[in-house]
Design a protein around this motif. Sequence first.
Motif, PDB file in Angstrom:
ATOM      1  N   LEU A 348      -0.285  15.475  20.787  1.00 11.31           N
ATOM      2  CA  LEU A 348       0.531  16.693  20.782  1.00 11.31           C
ATOM      3  C   LEU A 348       0.934  17.089  22.203  1.00 11.31           C
ATOM      4  CD1 LEU A 348      -1.400  18.794  18.113  1.00 11.31           C
ATOM      5  CD2 LEU A 348       0.861  17.772  17.848  1.00 11.31           C
ATOM      6  N   CYS A 349      -0.004  16.946  23.131  1.00 13.77           N
ATOM      7  CA  CYS A 349       0.290  17.293  24.527  1.00 13.77           C
ATOM      8  C   CYS A 349       1.330  16.344  25.121  1.00 13.77           C
ATOM      9  CB  CYS A 349      -0.991  17.262  25.355  1.00 13.77           C
ATOM     10  SG  CYS A 349      -2.173  18.573  24.963  1.00 13.77           S
ATOM     11  N   GLU A 350       1.174  15.032  24.858  1.00 14.65           N
ATOM     12  CA  GLU A 350       2.137  14.062  25.377  1.00 14.65           C
ATOM     13  C   GLU A 350       3.530  14.345  24.832  1.00 14.65           C
ATOM     14  OE1 GLU A 350       0.697  10.224  24.394  1.00 14.65           O
ATOM     15  OE2 GLU A 350      -0.928  10.227  25.867  1.00 14.65           O
ATOM     16  N   ASN A 356       9.739  18.487  26.928  1.00 15.72           N
ATOM     17  CA  ASN A 356      10.052  19.471  27.971  1.00 15.72           C
ATOM     18  C   ASN A 356       9.849  18.885  29.357  1.00 15.72           C
ATOM     19  OD1 ASN A 356      10.328  22.095  26.199  1.00 15.72           O
ATOM     20  ND2 ASN A 356       8.444  21.103  25.508  1.00 15.72           N
ATOM     21  N   ALA A 357      10.295  17.649  29.540  1.00 16.70           N
ATOM     22  CA  ALA A 357      10.040  16.940  30.796  1.00 16.70           C
ATOM     23  C   ALA A 357      10.588  17.688  32.001  1.00 16.70           C
ATOM     24  CB  ALA A 357      10.647  15.536  30.728  1.00 16.70           C
ATOM     25  N   GLN A 363       4.857  18.467  38.288  1.00 13.39           N
ATOM     26  CA  GLN A 363       3.449  18.214  37.952  1.00 13.39           C
ATOM     27  C   GLN A 363       3.186  16.753  37.560  1.00 13.39           C
ATOM     28  OE1 GLN A 363       5.184  20.798  36.742  1.00 13.39           O
ATOM     29  NE2 GLN A 363       4.181  22.539  37.750  1.00 13.39           N
ATOM     30  N   LEU A 364       4.198  16.049  37.020  1.00 18.13           N
ATOM     31  CA  LEU A 364       3.978  14.695  36.508  1.00 18.13           C
ATOM     32  C   LEU A 364       3.406  13.736  37.548  1.00 18.13           C
ATOM     33  CD1 LEU A 364       7.078  14.102  34.183  1.00 18.13           C
ATOM     34  CD2 LEU A 364       4.718  14.583  33.540  1.00 18.13           C
ATOM     35  N   PRO A 365       3.868  13.742  38.824  1.00 18.76           N
ATOM     36  CA  PRO A 365       3.303  12.804  39.805  1.00 18.76           C
ATOM     37  C   PRO A 365       1.829  13.043  40.091  1.00 18.76           C
ATOM     38  CG  PRO A 365       5.437  13.631  40.547  1.00 18.76           C
ATOM     39  CD  PRO A 365       5.032  14.475  39.390  1.00 18.76           C
ATOM     40  N   CYS A 366       1.312  14.205  39.737  1.00 15.51           N
ATOM     41  CA  CYS A 366      -0.093  14.527  40.013  1.00 15.51           C
ATOM     42  C   CYS A 366      -1.042  13.990  38.942  1.00 15.51           C
ATOM     43  CB  CYS A 366      -0.265  16.040  40.138  1.00 15.51           C
ATOM     44  SG  CYS A 366       0.753  16.791  41.431  1.00 15.51           S
ATOM     45  N   LEU A 367      -0.491  13.517  37.824  1.00 12.86           N
ATOM     46  CA  LEU A 367      -1.337  13.021  36.745  1.00 12.86           C
ATOM     47  C   LEU A 367      -1.970  11.684  37.115  1.00 12.86           C
ATOM     48  CD1 LEU A 367       0.949  13.736  33.637  1.00 12.86           C
ATOM     49  CD2 LEU A 367      -1.082  15.019  34.342  1.00 12.86           C
ATOM     50  N   THR A 380      10.745   9.112  27.745  1.00 14.19           N
ATOM     51  CA  THR A 380      11.839   8.208  27.382  1.00 14.19           C
ATOM     52  C   THR A 380      12.178   8.334  25.906  1.00 14.19           C
ATOM     53  OG1 THR A 380      11.165   6.634  29.097  1.00 14.19           O
ATOM     54  CG2 THR A 380      12.579   5.794  27.336  1.00 14.19           C
ATOM     55  N   PHE A 381      11.158   8.440  25.082  1.00 15.43           N
ATOM     56  CA  PHE A 381      11.370   8.548  23.633  1.00 15.43           C
ATOM     57  C   PHE A 381      12.224   9.772  23.290  1.00 15.43           C
ATOM     58  CE2 PHE A 381      10.341   9.683  19.285  1.00 15.43           C
ATOM     59  CZ  PHE A 381      10.275   8.459  18.638  1.00 15.43           C
ATOM     60  N   PHE A 382      11.985  10.882  23.970  1.00  9.55           N
ATOM     61  CA  PHE A 382      12.694  12.127  23.667  1.00  9.55           C
ATOM     62  C   PHE A 382      13.888  12.380  24.584  1.00  9.55           C
ATOM     63  CE2 PHE A 382       8.377  13.021  22.033  1.00  9.55           C
ATOM     64  CZ  PHE A 382       8.704  13.323  20.729  1.00  9.55           C
TER      65      PHE A 382
END
Length: 391
Positions: A348-350, A356-357, A363-367, A380-382
């Motif tokens: 659900l989180c992914e 809402n990318a 924040q994404l580069p910090c994961l 990519t899917f959405f």
Amino acid sequence: MDPAVVAHRAELVARERSGHTAVVEGTSLYVWGGYVSVADNEVFLPSNEIWLYDLDSGQWEFASMKGEVPPSMSGTCGSTLNGQMFIFGGCCDDGQTNQLYSVNLQDRQFIWRKRKHQAGSPPSPRDKLSCWVYDDRVIYFGGYGHKTLSDLNNSRSFIVDEPSWVEDVFWGWNNEVHVFDPSNDSWSTPDTSGSPPAPRAAHASASVDNKGYVCGGRVMETRASDIFCLDLDTWTWSEIVPASPVPVGRSWHSLTAVSDKSLFLYGGLSVDCKPMSDGWIFDIETKKWKELGHPYKDKPRLWHTACLGKDSDVIVFGGSCNYILQVDTGHCNDALIFQTMPHSLMGLCEDYIGINAGIFQKQLPCLPGKLRKAVEKRTTFFSPGQKPQAV
């Protein structure tokens, strides 16, 4: 692997088809074979190619195949065991076959191998059969095919549809059970007991633990709605009589195990030759059917494939939206994803981040690396270039 062998572009989409084979291995859906309609002709699709659909990103890859390539066919029975895809039977330009082939899906070399039996006798030529995988063996059931007069030693397991008196060949439906053991390339025919289903083809099957289930299919001149269970340890058949309501009789539908106690049925061709788009969940413990609401009511499918993805999602690919024996023009190539169970919190989180990318760009580069790649695939899917089809 030779980079020229595999193409991976966002605009690639597997061609529309019916009567194909599809299996899931890892995070990819593999699609092979089938046929399309060109003018008034049925054209088998190339057998030296395979298509890969990434279940996370929704992108397609195309790969060439080599080795002992099988003929182009439809109506084969496909399965996966220990990273290999097995196909048995089917119908090609020369008619029905009883050959078995395998290909390793994990090494990405895609080299076909024709399996030559070392012991036992393979089933007679047939198509539109089904199978279960259990105890490192592939167990085949039913189908439509032909036998010679000398092979008709048990009329209860084979119902004649059409004889060819000139060649002493008889076409018809069967309810035989045959077992293939890949470890020694041997065939065997177990002695079954109990109450077996009537001979049939274009039915659907699924397995849970040591139980194999058969649902519906073409039984002589009608289409059934019954459901049977075969104990794969004792080889004992039993009929399950569910409480009402039950799905209408059908053929060319799909049945997928989505948990240790439930099966998902989708689509098919009804007793009055109507392509269907209904979905049902069968509870193995309570023996009850429950119709499942979904957003694909306008997408009837028959002779499609259905495979289990992650979080109990079912991926339906291809098939026809028309009655293919009359109007053979409605072949499809979309992937419909049915949510049959609640998704995991991680899933659900992914999905939320993927949808809402734009909000989470900083924040994404910090994961962590592995999590970041998973989120990027869902993004990519959405993405606008993709057509999200998850329920």
